[in-house]
Write a protein that holds these residues in place. Structure first.
Motif, mmCIF file in Angstrom:
data_model
loop_
_atom_site.group_PDB
_atom_site.id
_atom_site.type_symbol
_atom_site.label_atom_id
_atom_site.label_comp_id
_atom_site.label_asym_id
_atom_site.label_seq_id
_atom_site.Cartn_x
_atom_site.Cartn_y
_atom_site.Cartn_z
ATOM 1 N N UNK A 215 0.855 -1.190 0.000
ATOM 2 C CA UNK A 215 0.000 0.000 0.000
ATOM 3 C C UNK A 215 0.887 1.236 0.000
ATOM 4 N N UNK A 216 0.509 2.214 -0.819
ATOM 5 C CA UNK A 216 1.218 3.502 -0.811
ATOM 6 C C UNK A 216 0.220 4.655 -0.787
ATOM 7 N N UNK A 217 0.676 5.778 -0.267
ATOM 8 C CA UNK A 217 -0.147 6.977 -0.153
ATOM 9 C C UNK A 217 0.431 8.081 -1.022
ATOM 10 N N UNK A 218 -0.449 8.854 -1.646
ATOM 11 C CA UNK A 218 -0.015 10.060 -2.362
ATOM 12 C C UNK A 218 -0.169 11.299 -1.491
ATOM 13 N N UNK A 219 -0.918 11.180 -0.400
ATOM 14 C CA UNK A 219 -1.330 12.375 0.332
ATOM 15 C C UNK A 219 -0.253 12.944 1.243
ATOM 16 N N UNK A 220 0.629 12.095 1.777
ATOM 17 C CA UNK A 220 1.638 12.592 2.713
ATOM 18 C C UNK A 220 2.773 13.292 1.973
ATOM 19 N N UNK A 221 3.393 12.586 1.034
ATOM 20 C CA UNK A 221 4.558 13.125 0.348
ATOM 21 C C UNK A 221 4.192 14.325 -0.519
ATOM 22 N N UNK A 222 3.043 14.248 -1.182
ATOM 23 C CA UNK A 222 2.637 15.334 -2.089
ATOM 24 C C UNK A 222 1.711 16.348 -1.417
ATOM 25 N N UNK A 223 1.489 16.195 -0.118
ATOM 26 C CA UNK A 223 0.771 17.184 0.691
ATOM 27 C C UNK A 223 -0.624 17.482 0.162
ATOM 28 N N UNK A 224 -1.397 16.416 -0.104
ATOM 29 C CA UNK A 224 -2.792 16.603 -0.536
ATOM 30 C C UNK A 224 -3.740 15.745 0.318
#
Length: 382
Positions: A215-224
């Motif tokens: 599982x990976x998240x886009x929201x933490x690293x890309x601040x969304x």
């Protein structure tokens, strides 16, 4: 046991903080949520502005454009990818699609693993990390847990301690999962904050491990985080089991537009983020240790620390909250104690303000020398 502001079990709840401490939610300096201090890439903000008109139509239920970009980046075909409304939906879809009766967790770990598992009717079993291992669990203990459960969640790097397991341990667990018929879910929500050469991951050898879901998240690293976007990768059979349980249009159109822009934003943003986080994590670690905290040596964009006595997580959270700064109490994590807290790694100015404020709280009326020094006009010297 809960913290003063973790009424929903997570950090980043500035509304509860405002109700508890007073003031405007937007005015808090929030160290309780682990978001990229640089904010979103410029390309994302431009894409959102240009794409606002798309709210007039339904989003693509197959997430095709975003999946194709992920396919190119990961070297996987789209049928190996499931896109979700944040990493949390990916976790829920795994539990719904695979319906495990017994779920394993490694504690301390992300509370949603246990909460979602119980919500969907599974028993939860766990093994405990050891302080001398920076709160990692022994590989032997995790292997034994794999024999007892249908599915095991493992953070990589783990939240709240920010540590990775070596890739040979991951491979060992993945092979064990094949023999036990257990699904190994590796949560890499924060791995993008670690330089690629230092990441311990099975992502690029995933086809060798049929029982693994990443599982990976886009929201933490890309601040969304307000848009909610994440994804899971695994063999197509497991991905289909997940997507069969997904509500149509659960991922909104603006989130997909943002995700596509994130993946097109290039190396510069990624390199600037990793350089900033690495430098500021070191500075924040040294500052916290100088204040008497015992710091866990992690690699992510957050720091787990035990406060010096007599401070507890709740008393420090209250003292800083009254001064407009939020931190995450970790007293409710199994295995941790009432003095454990977590700090997000932010930019130099924010970190300096937090350290200076915390120093003044711990040692009133003394100059700490740990945060931002002040010029005669009151502005910060960093």
């Amino acid at each position: 046991m809960t913290g003063l502001i973790e009424v929903f079990g997570h950090g980043g709840d500035v509304e509860t903080a405002a109700a508890r401490f007073g003031g405007n939610p937007a005015d808090f300096l929030d160290f309780s949520a682990n978001i990229n201090p640089l904010g979103p890439p410029r390309e994302v903000l431009e894409a959102l502005e240009q794409g606002l008109h798309t709210v007039l139509r339904y989003p693509d239920p197959g997430h095709r454009a975003f999946k194709m970009l992920l396919s190119d980046r990961l070297g996987l075909t789209p049928d190996h990818i499931s896109v979700g409304n944040g990493a949390a939906e990916s976790m829920a879809l795994i539990l719904l699609g695979l319906a495990p009766r017994r779920v394993g967790t490694v504690e301390p770990g992300f509370s949603e693993y246990s909460a979602l598992s119980r919500q969907f009717g599974a028993e939860v079993h766990h093994v405990q990390g050891r302080e001398e291992l920076e709160w990692r669990a022994e590989p032997e203990d995790m292997e034994k847990l794999l024999e007892r459960v249908d599915l095991l969640f493992l953070g990589q790097p783990n939240n709240p301690n920010g540590v990775q397991y070596p890739v040979d341990v991951l491979q060992r667990l993945a092979r064990k999962a094949e023999t036990t018929g257990t699904i190994l879910v590796v949560d890499e929500a924060f791995i993008d904050f670690i330089p690629e050469s230092q990441r311990q991951s099975l992502a690029f050898s995933l086809k060798e491990y049929p029982q693994v879901i990443i599982i990976r998240s886009m929201t933490k690293f890309y601040a969304i985080p307000g848009l909610r976007l994440g994804y899971a990768i695994s063999r197509p059979e497991l991905i289909r089991a997940m997507t069969d349980k997904q509500v149509t249009w659960s991922v909104n159109g603006l989130a997909l537009i943002s995700g596509e822009a994130c993946l097109r934003s290039g190396d510069k943003f990624e390199q600037e983020t990793m350089a900033l986080v690495s430098h500021e994590r070191k500075r924040l670690t040294e500052g916290l240790e100088a204040l008497g905290c015992k710091v866990t040596r992690g690699e992510a964009n957050f720091i787990l620390a035990a406060l010096p006595e007599p401070w507890t997580a709740s008393s420090m959270q209250a003292a800083l909250g009254e001064r407009g700064i939020l931190i995450r109490s970790c007293a409710m994590y199994p295995g941790l104690g009432e003095r454990h807290v977590r700090f997000a790694v932010k930019d130099a100015e924010a970190n300096g303000r937090m350290l200076e404020t915390m120093g003044n709280v711990i040692t009133p009326n003394l100059t700490t020398g740990l945060g931002a020094r002040r010029q005669s006009d009151g502005t910060a010297i960093l």
